[in-house]
Design a protein around this motif. Structure first.
Motif, short mmCIF file in Angstrom:
data_model
loop_
_atom_site.label_atom_id
_atom_site.label_comp_id
_atom_site.label_asym_id
_atom_site.label_seq_id
_atom_site.Cartn_x
_atom_site.Cartn_y
_atom_site.Cartn_z
N VAL A 165 -9.13 -29.23 108.90
CA VAL A 165 -8.91 -30.64 109.24
C VAL A 165 -8.99 -31.49 107.98
O VAL A 165 -8.14 -32.35 107.73
N ARG A 166 -9.99 -31.26 107.14
CA ARG A 166 -10.13 -32.02 105.90
C ARG A 166 -8.94 -31.81 104.97
O ARG A 166 -8.51 -32.73 104.28
N MET A 167 -8.40 -30.59 104.97
CA MET A 167 -7.25 -30.30 104.10
C MET A 167 -5.93 -30.77 104.69
O MET A 167 -4.90 -30.71 104.03
N GLY A 168 -5.94 -31.23 105.94
CA GLY A 168 -4.72 -31.72 106.58
C GLY A 168 -3.92 -30.65 107.28
O GLY A 168 -2.89 -30.94 107.89
N ASP A 170 4.97 -28.19 113.40
CA ASP A 170 4.95 -29.56 112.88
C ASP A 170 3.53 -30.13 112.88
O ASP A 170 3.16 -30.89 111.99
N GLN A 171 2.75 -29.77 113.91
CA GLN A 171 1.37 -30.22 114.00
C GLN A 171 0.53 -29.04 114.50
O GLN A 171 0.96 -28.31 115.39
N ALA A 172 -0.65 -28.86 113.91
CA ALA A 172 -1.54 -27.79 114.34
C ALA A 172 -2.86 -28.38 114.83
O ALA A 172 -3.37 -29.35 114.26
N ARG A 176 6.97 -34.80 117.76
CA ARG A 176 8.33 -35.37 117.75
C ARG A 176 8.49 -36.34 116.56
O ARG A 176 9.53 -36.35 115.90
N LYS A 177 7.46 -37.13 116.29
CA LYS A 177 7.53 -38.05 115.16
C LYS A 177 7.53 -37.29 113.84
O LYS A 177 8.18 -37.70 112.88
N ALA A 178 6.80 -36.17 113.79
CA ALA A 178 6.71 -35.40 112.55
C ALA A 178 8.05 -34.80 112.17
O ALA A 178 8.35 -34.62 110.99
N VAL A 179 8.89 -34.49 113.17
CA VAL A 179 10.20 -33.92 112.88
C VAL A 179 11.02 -34.89 112.05
O VAL A 179 11.69 -34.50 111.08
N SER A 180 10.98 -36.18 112.40
CA SER A 180 11.77 -37.17 111.68
C SER A 180 11.08 -37.68 110.41
O SER A 180 11.72 -38.02 109.43
N ALA A 181 9.74 -37.70 110.43
CA ALA A 181 8.99 -38.24 109.29
C ALA A 181 8.83 -37.23 108.17
O ALA A 181 8.57 -37.60 107.03
N GLY A 182 8.97 -35.94 108.49
CA GLY A 182 8.74 -34.92 107.48
C GLY A 182 7.27 -34.53 107.42
O GLY A 182 6.41 -35.17 108.03
N ASP A 183 6.99 -33.47 106.68
CA ASP A 183 5.63 -32.94 106.60
C ASP A 183 4.73 -33.90 105.81
O ASP A 183 4.98 -34.16 104.63
N GLN A 184 3.70 -34.40 106.46
CA GLN A 184 2.78 -35.36 105.85
C GLN A 184 1.42 -34.74 105.55
O GLN A 184 0.47 -35.46 105.22
N ARG A 185 1.31 -33.41 105.65
CA ARG A 185 -0.02 -32.80 105.57
C ARG A 185 -0.67 -32.91 104.20
O ARG A 185 -1.90 -33.01 104.10
N GLN A 186 0.13 -32.91 103.14
CA GLN A 186 -0.47 -33.08 101.81
C GLN A 186 -1.11 -34.46 101.69
O GLN A 186 -2.23 -34.59 101.19
#
Length: 240
Positions: free
Chosen positions: A179-182, A132-134, A204-214
């Protein structure tokens, strides 16, 4: 920094981690409870057996410890390169590993990865980037393909790729480019229990919010087209 030093810094309250064939598996105690710890070490070239061992540990965690967070420690030189591994369908094993991580996410297991040394090619894409987060340590080396190898594959002159890498993180190796690419949320100066706690909360927040990396890549100026293209495809699919 040795693996034990990293583990001690991340989990000062205690950890029980084993290493077999460069594969890390075990559990650790954090301020937010027990977490599952898995990954690779010593710049492992992930082969069929390693991918299946990691997959099995993920599935075992889902079955025996519902909701337990997954902490991926990434140190890989990429996928194993040999004819025997190709004949064993290593691509399928890596796809299975990625599917298991996604399955754990869908079952409510937050996950985060930390690149401790090396993150290269398919060994990173099918594992660490599936979290979910790297995150990455400051001295970590992150890349998908060396520019000279990219030149051989794409038939674009190496000099031109070096020029492009100077202005676009898509072509440039290094954790900062990710990092710049998310793809990587942040770079840590050193392994830290406090930083890990903050990252767990974000996961934990990313699980509910969905992938925001784009969207993150767009806001950081690293991926200017991906978010709009994905939205266009999704809208077209929904209207089909």
């Amino acid at each position: 920094m040795s693996l034990n030093d990293i583990l001690d810094a991340l989990f000062p309250a205690g950890h029980t981690v084993a290493v077999a064939n460069q594969v890390i598996t075990g559990e650790a105690t954090t301020a937010q409870g027990t977490v599952a710890v898995l990954g690779t070490t010593d710049a492992a070239a992930i082969d069929h057996a390693m991918a299946l061992a990691l997959s099995g540990f993920v599935l075992d965690t889902v079955e025996r410890h519902p909701g337990r967070p997954l902490i991926f420690l990434v140190d890989t030189s990429g996928q194993a390169l040999s004819r025997s591994q190709e004949l064993l369908c290593l691509n399928g094993s890596l796809a299975h590993l990625a599917s298991c991580v996604d399955f754990a996410r869908r079952q409510g297991h937050p996950s985060l990865s930390l690149v401790t040394a090396n993150a290269v090619s398919g060994g990173f894409l099918s594992f660490g980037l599936m979290a979910d987060q790297a995150y990455a340590l400051a001295d970590a080396q992150v890349r998908v393909m060396d520019l000279r190898a990219m030149s051989r594959v794409t038939k674009i002159a190496h000099e031109r790729l070096v020029e492009l890498a100077g202005t676009s993180p898509i072509f440039a190796p290094g954790a900062e480019s990710y990092v710049r690419m998310g793809g990587i949320a942040a770079i840590w100066p050193a392994p830290s229990a406090d930083l890990l706690g903050d990252a767990l909360s974000a996961a934990r927040k990313a699980v509910s919010a969905g992938d925001q990396r784009q969207g993150t890549g767009l806001s950081r100026g690293g991926r200017l087209l991906a978010s709009d293209i994905a939205t266009t495809v999704q809208n077209a699919t929904a209207g089909a």
